[in-house]
Design a protein around this motif. Structure first.
Motif, PDB file in Angstrom:
ATOM      1  N   LEU A  83       0.831  -1.203   0.000  1.00  0.00           N
ATOM      2  CA  LEU A  83       0.000   0.000   0.000  1.00  0.00           C
ATOM      3  C   LEU A  83       0.867   1.255   0.000  1.00  0.00           C
ATOM      4  O   LEU A  83       1.840   1.336   0.741  1.00  0.00           O
ATOM      5  N   MET A  84       0.469   2.202  -0.841  1.00  0.00           N
ATOM      6  CA  MET A  84       1.107   3.517  -0.851  1.00  0.00           C
ATOM      7  C   MET A  84       0.018   4.575  -0.742  1.00  0.00           C
ATOM      8  O   MET A  84      -1.122   4.353  -1.158  1.00  0.00           O
ATOM      9  N   HIS A  85       0.376   5.707  -0.163  1.00  0.00           N
ATOM     10  CA  HIS A  85      -0.547   6.828   0.040  1.00  0.00           C
ATOM     11  C   HIS A  85      -0.081   7.992  -0.825  1.00  0.00           C
ATOM     12  O   HIS A  85       1.095   8.343  -0.814  1.00  0.00           O
ATOM     13  N   ARG A  86      -1.016   8.580  -1.561  1.00  0.00           N
ATOM     14  CA  ARG A  86      -0.687   9.760  -2.373  1.00  0.00           C
ATOM     15  C   ARG A  86      -1.046  10.999  -1.572  1.00  0.00           C
ATOM     16  O   ARG A  86      -2.182  11.188  -1.165  1.00  0.00           O
ATOM     17  N   ARG A  87      -0.056  11.848  -1.348  1.00  0.00           N
ATOM     18  CA  ARG A  87      -0.243  13.037  -0.526  1.00  0.00           C
ATOM     19  C   ARG A  87      -1.237  14.003  -1.166  1.00  0.00           C
ATOM     20  O   ARG A  87      -1.215  14.189  -2.381  1.00  0.00           O
ATOM     21  N   GLY A  94       2.016   7.140   7.321  1.00  0.00           N
ATOM     22  CA  GLY A  94       2.527   7.298   8.678  1.00  0.00           C
ATOM     23  C   GLY A  94       2.489   8.744   9.082  1.00  0.00           C
ATOM     24  O   GLY A  94       1.719   9.538   8.535  1.00  0.00           O
ATOM     25  N   GLY A  95       3.329   9.121  10.044  1.00  0.00           N
ATOM     26  CA  GLY A  95       3.346  10.500  10.502  1.00  0.00           C
ATOM     27  C   GLY A  95       4.321  10.719  11.636  1.00  0.00           C
ATOM     28  O   GLY A  95       5.147   9.858  11.957  1.00  0.00           O
ATOM     29  N   LYS A  96       4.196  11.881  12.251  1.00  0.00           N
ATOM     30  CA  LYS A  96       5.137  12.320  13.280  1.00  0.00           C
ATOM     31  C   LYS A  96       5.001  11.535  14.580  1.00  0.00           C
ATOM     32  O   LYS A  96       3.908  11.163  14.981  1.00  0.00           O
ATOM     33  N   GLU A 103      -4.910   7.802   9.834  1.00  0.00           N
ATOM     34  CA  GLU A 103      -4.751   8.060   8.403  1.00  0.00           C
ATOM     35  C   GLU A 103      -5.497   7.059   7.518  1.00  0.00           C
ATOM     36  O   GLU A 103      -6.019   7.427   6.473  1.00  0.00           O
ATOM     37  N   LEU A 104      -5.536   5.781   7.955  1.00  0.00           N
ATOM     38  CA  LEU A 104      -6.119   4.726   7.121  1.00  0.00           C
ATOM     39  C   LEU A 104      -7.331   4.044   7.738  1.00  0.00           C
ATOM     40  O   LEU A 104      -7.981   3.230   7.075  1.00  0.00           O
ATOM     41  N   ALA A 125      -8.250   6.200   2.583  1.00  0.00           N
ATOM     42  CA  ALA A 125      -7.587   7.495   2.749  1.00  0.00           C
ATOM     43  C   ALA A 125      -8.507   8.436   3.519  1.00  0.00           C
ATOM     44  O   ALA A 125      -9.323   9.133   2.931  1.00  0.00           O
ATOM     45  N   ILE A 126      -8.364   8.471   4.835  1.00  0.00           N
ATOM     46  CA  ILE A 126      -9.237   9.269   5.694  1.00  0.00           C
ATOM     47  C   ILE A 126      -8.867  10.749   5.666  1.00  0.00           C
ATOM     48  O   ILE A 126      -9.738  11.608   5.677  1.00  0.00           O
TER      49      ILE A 126
END
Length: 143
Positions: free
Chosen positions: A25-29, A43-45, A63-64, A110-111
């Motif tokens: 899985l990949m997330h498009r910004r 992911g994130g901080k 996020e997901l 993608a939330i």
């Protein structure tokens, strides 16, 4: 861990979710964010006083919309910006800690904007990605 105060590293966690032998899985910004339109590992901080794997579990849920058990998170590598580029700057270098994840509960979606997609390792290597995600993909998949 700090959040990148003047000169301090900004710790970030990312998950490489593997659905099958060669599907990830990949997330498009979202377009309005930094590196908008590029693909990344989700992911994130890492928040202050948070350990990385707990931050990853929290971020993937936010996020997901999935639930991940700590036992399904395996450290896979890291990538970092050159610290010398940030001497005297407002923020420090980003350090991304990558984990592979092979089991979770729920259907990823993608939330927080952008979109997600499932790709082979070969496809991921050729996707347009931010510099650190390019490094992570190379270390995880080669190429």
């Amino acid at each position: 861990m700090t959040i990148g105060a003047a000169g301090e590293p900004m710790w970030v966690v990312a998950g490489a979710l593997r659905a099958s032998e060669d599907t990830w899985l990949m997330h498009r910004r979202p377009l309005e964010k930094e590196h908008g339109g590029l693909w990344e590992f989700p992911g994130g901080k890492v928040e202050p006083a948070e350990i990385p794997v707990k931050a990853l579990i929290r971020e993937l849920h936010e996020e997901l919309g999935i639930v991940v058990a700590e036992t399904h998170c395996r450290p896979a590598g890291f990538a970092q910006e050159d610290p010398q580029q940030f001497v005297g700057k407002k923020r420090g270098p980003i350090v991304i800690l990558l984990y592979t994840i092979t089991a979770w509960q729920g259907e990823p979606r993608a939330i927080e904007g952008g979109r997600i997609g499932w790709f082979t390792a070969q496809e991921i290597v050729s996707l347009a990605k931010p510099p650190l995600d390019r490094e992570l993909a190379r270390s995880l998949f080669g190429g």
